[in-house]
Design an enzyme around this catalytic site. Structure first.
Site, PDB file in Angstrom:
ATOM      1  CE1 TYR A 115      -8.871 -24.530  19.803  1.00  0.00           C
ATOM      2  CE2 TYR A 115      -7.762 -26.356  20.887  1.00  0.00           C
ATOM      3  CZ  TYR A 115      -8.270 -25.767  19.747  1.00  0.00           C
ATOM      4  OH  TYR A 115      -8.183 -26.426  18.538  1.00  0.00           O
TER       5      TYR A 115
ATOM      6  CE  LYS B 265     -12.392 -27.521  17.864  1.00  0.00           C
ATOM      7  NZ  LYS B 265     -12.998 -26.904  16.660  1.00  0.00           N
TER       8      LYS B 265
ATOM      9  CB  THR C  25      -2.577 -24.836  11.792  1.00  0.00           C
ATOM     10  OG1 THR C  25      -3.691 -23.942  11.624  1.00  0.00           O
ATOM     11  CG2 THR C  25      -2.565 -25.250  13.249  1.00  0.00           C
TER      12      THR C  25
END
Length: 322
Positions: free
Chosen positions: A193, A197, A230
């Site tokens: 991940y 990014k 989130t």
């Protein structure tokens, strides 16, 4: 763009979290939002639940892990006759508990395929649409994260490992089984991940280098603060989902609500003052009332121009553009 024509903004991953609240904040600013998502019925439901006015949004199918879907989305958008004024690459998947890599139908590790390669292809294909916009201020925005930037306090935590693309050996090897990491090393889902990014950051900087002067499109990225609750963390351990927001609210002071993060997304996408290209905007690791956004320093790897060029060339091959 005429005075009475609303600005059209595409937001990927607009069915939840920062993307959803960003879509609402954009609609509140008078924009027409194209909510680009995998689950159309869900997106329709949450758009109504959050109070987006009828006519302020269009929902269109987009699965970033499926490059055919990305191409079809572009075709569908062009068929709609809409002018594209801002593209916001927000969607991401984070699967920190995987023991073995999941892969898309092309055989690529899923978080890199979704977060980086799908967005890379989308950006490439839609540059033409942004260029054609009659808006005087056209923008392409990619959502960043502190975890991919060791120059920030929140990015110094080496768990499970810091982002590091190495020499891009995994991409060089074709990025298919048994390869699952960009650097060609052992699969670590959390690092995958972070690496994806970091690629987003390199993509933004390379877009700026290649196209800003010739197109006038503003290319930037931003970190909205720690949105600790989130839905991005839906695949994290349950104890993490409970404790992480408490930690960010009460210990670090880094917590940002989904509503605030969405408003920051909208600001970077369309507000005056965010039209400086090549910038990684941030509001800092500790939230302070009334703090203005600033140009955040990024890691040495994110600033590596040679690595950005090679990453770009390899990504073109992987998504079928080369």
């Amino acid at each position: 763009m005429s005075q009475d024509q609303p600005r059209t903004v595409i937001v990927t991953g607009a069915s939840s979290g920062v993307g959803l609240y960003g879509a609402k904040a954009l609609a509140d600013r008078g924009c027409h939002v194209v909510m680009a998502c995998r689950d159309l019925p869900k997106t329709e439901r949450v758009a109504k639940e959050i109070g987006m006015p009828d006519g302020s949004y269009t929902i269109m199918k987009l699965d970033l892990a499926d490059f055919d879907s990305v191409r079809q989305f572009v075709t569908d958008f062009r068929a709609s006759g809409k002018q594209l004024d801002t593209l916001v690459c927000n969607a991401a998947v984070y699967m920190p508990q995987l023991k073995e890599p999941q892969r898309n139908k092309d055989g690529y590790e899923l978080s890199v395929a979704t977060n980086h390669l799908g967005h890379f292809l989308l950006c490439q294909l839609m540059l033409e649409d942004l260029e054609k916009s009659s808006a005087t201020d056209k923008r392409l925005v990619i959502l960043g994260t502190v975890t991919a930037n060791p120059k920030e306090v929140g990015g110094k935590i080496p768990i499970p490992a810091p982002p590091n693309l190495g020499n891009l050996d995994g991409m060089e090897a074709g990025f298919k089984a048994p390869v699952a990491m960009i650097d060609g090393q052992k699969f670590k889902p959390g690092k995958a991940y972070k690496d994806s990014k970091l690629c987003n950051m390199l993509t933004m900087r390379e877009l700026h280098r290649r196209f800003y002067a010739g197109t006038g499109i503003t290319f930037n990225s931003f970190y909205p603060g720690c949105v600790a609750d989130t839905p991005l963390f839906r695949n994290a351990p349950k104890f993490f989902q409970v404790l992480f927001p408490l930690f960010q609210k009460n210990i670090t002071g880094g917590y940002v609500s989904q509503e605030t993060a969405g408003d920051r997304l909208a600001a970077v996408a369309v507000d005056p003052g965010f039209d400086k290209s090549g910038v990684y905007w941030s509001w800092g690791n500790r939230q302070k009332e009334g703090r203005e956004a600033f140009d955040q320093e990024v890691s040495d790897e994110a600033m590596d121009a040679n690595k950005a060029v090679r990453m770009w060339e390899l990504s073109e091959k992987l998504v079928g553009l080369a």
